[in-house]
Design an enzyme around this catalytic site. Structure first.
Site, mmCIF file in Angstrom:
data_model
loop_
_atom_site.group_PDB
_atom_site.id
_atom_site.type_symbol
_atom_site.label_atom_id
_atom_site.label_comp_id
_atom_site.label_asym_id
_atom_site.label_seq_id
_atom_site.Cartn_x
_atom_site.Cartn_y
_atom_site.Cartn_z
ATOM 1 N N SER A 139 0.641 -1.620 -0.192
ATOM 2 C CA SER A 139 0.025 0.040 -0.167
ATOM 3 C C SER A 139 0.784 0.970 0.103
ATOM 4 C CB SER A 139 -1.270 -0.273 0.459
ATOM 5 O OG SER A 139 -2.023 0.684 1.442
ATOM 6 N N TYR A 164 -2.620 -0.481 10.366
ATOM 7 C CA TYR A 164 -2.784 -0.618 8.956
ATOM 8 C C TYR A 164 -1.767 -0.797 7.975
ATOM 9 C CZ TYR A 164 -3.842 -1.462 4.095
ATOM 10 O OH TYR A 164 -4.226 -1.538 2.855
ATOM 11 N N LYS A 168 1.676 -3.530 6.393
ATOM 12 C CA LYS A 168 1.896 -3.282 5.330
ATOM 13 C C LYS A 168 3.335 -3.634 5.139
ATOM 14 C CE LYS A 168 -1.701 -4.243 3.015
ATOM 15 N NZ LYS A 168 -1.855 -5.894 2.730
#
Length: 356
Positions: A139, A164, A168
């Site tokens: 991402s 989050y 990643k």
């Protein structure tokens, strides 16, 4: 393509996953999908007798080809081994994971356990079975607040603003260490920007389980009447109209990018990092206006305060993916909005809708 080339797709029943499975089938690959429905369980009650969720039933209908499917969790190592014992995989495309930015701040340990722990499980099983090709769904959140624009793959990473994004980033670092220790691995780290739209048929698309976390699904749900209005978080950014600017990419272009990585495997590329975006930024209000034009529907909105962690502008440099993969985004803003509206208007309640 002669002998069947099997591709293992974790999280393949979800939004990006299902579109990628469709592109794999169209290019002659045989996807083997594993999903636990945590991000894609709407329509599970209408799954086929073979236990395949509605999103993949529709992919089969669109392609006329069959998908091999397993309902299982990447935290279940024995389930992973069972799948790997059945097929000789060319490559793994890894989408599975928790993905709600806001939620990640309230239950961070779940995000670390599932996203990081699940990836470690997957890589360990891949090693056991001699599979060393991996495409990872990363991402643009790994970049954090931009130090310059457009964001290229050399931009510093790690200053993530939420758990989050940190998962990643940590997974990227784990995979870099893996490749450094074992150079026989081919690893693609694909840094997505903001996927929107749907397949042109309107048969598959994004179906958030709860209130959408991303702008355009929310906009489309307001347009169809599922939600009363859109909240615009801040109109005092240093942008053309004061609202945040992002790089939006059609989900089909994103899916095609994964297939481009599989073609690159013939070169034994090692570890590669690519941005998947358009290189063009649009503001929130520009997106709303484009969607209104495509749908013919009014999207009422109100301006509220900024969200913590949001930045003014984020958009990609995309030269590297074009030069090395021969890939670039082909679909523009109007097509993104038209396809999204086709999906939303044909499926007002997502996969739970009854569509003849």
């Amino acid at each position: 393509m002669g002998e069947t080339e099997y591709v293992f797709v974790t999280g393949g029943a979800g939004y990006i996953g299902s579109h990628t499975v469709l592109e794999l089938l169209n290019k002659g690959y045989q996807p083997v999908v594993m999903d636990n429905f945590s991000n894609s369980c709407k329509g599970c009650d209408s799954a086929s007798q073979r236990g395949i969720p509605e999103s993949l039933v529709r992919v089969e209908q669109l392609t006329g080809k069959e998908i091999i499917f397993f309902k299982a969790d990447i935290l279940d190592k024995s389930a992973l081994r069972k799948v790997f014992s059945k097929y000789n995989f060319l490559c793994v495309i890894h989408f599975a994971g928790l993905k709600a930015v806001g939620e990640s701040s309230t239950i961070p340990m779940s995000y670390y356990r599932v996203n990081v722990g699940g990836t470690i499980n997957l890589v360990e099983v891949m090693k056991e079975f001699g599979v060393h090709n991996l495409v990872f769904s990363s991402s643009a959140t790994v970049y954090g607040e931009p130090q310059y624009l457009p964001l290229d793959e050399c931009h510093a990473v790690g200053s993530c603003t939420n758990p989050y994004g940190k998962t990643k980033y940590f997974i990227e670092e784990i995979l870099k260490d893996l490749h450094h220790a074992e150079p026989n691995w081919n690893v693609f780290l694909l840094r997505y920007f903001n996927p929107v739209g749907s397949h042109a048929s309107g048969r598959i698309g994004e179906d958030p389980l709860d209130a959408p976390n991303n702008l355009m699904p929310y906009v489309s749900q307001v347009a169809i009447g599922r939600r009363p209005l859109l909240s615009v978080f801040g109109d005092d950014y240093p942008t053309t109209d004061g609202t945040g600017v992002r790089d939006y990419i059609h989900v089909v272009d994103l899916a095609v990018g994964h297939v481009a990585c599989l073609k690159k495997l013939h070169d034994n590329p090692g570890l590669k990092i690519y941005n998947l975006g358009t290189g063009q930024g649009y503001s929130v209000l520009e997106m709303v206006k484009a969607f209104e034009a495509a749908s013919g529907q009014k999207v009422p909105y109100k301006v509220v305060g900024r969200r913590s962690g949001d930045v003014a502008s984020v958009y990609a440099a995309t030269t590297l993916a074009y030069e090395e993969l021969g890939w670039k985004a082909e679909r523009g803003l109007a097509e993104m909005c038209t396809d999204l509206w086709r999906w939303q208007s044909s499926n007002p309640k997502g996969f739970a809708s009854t569509v003849d």
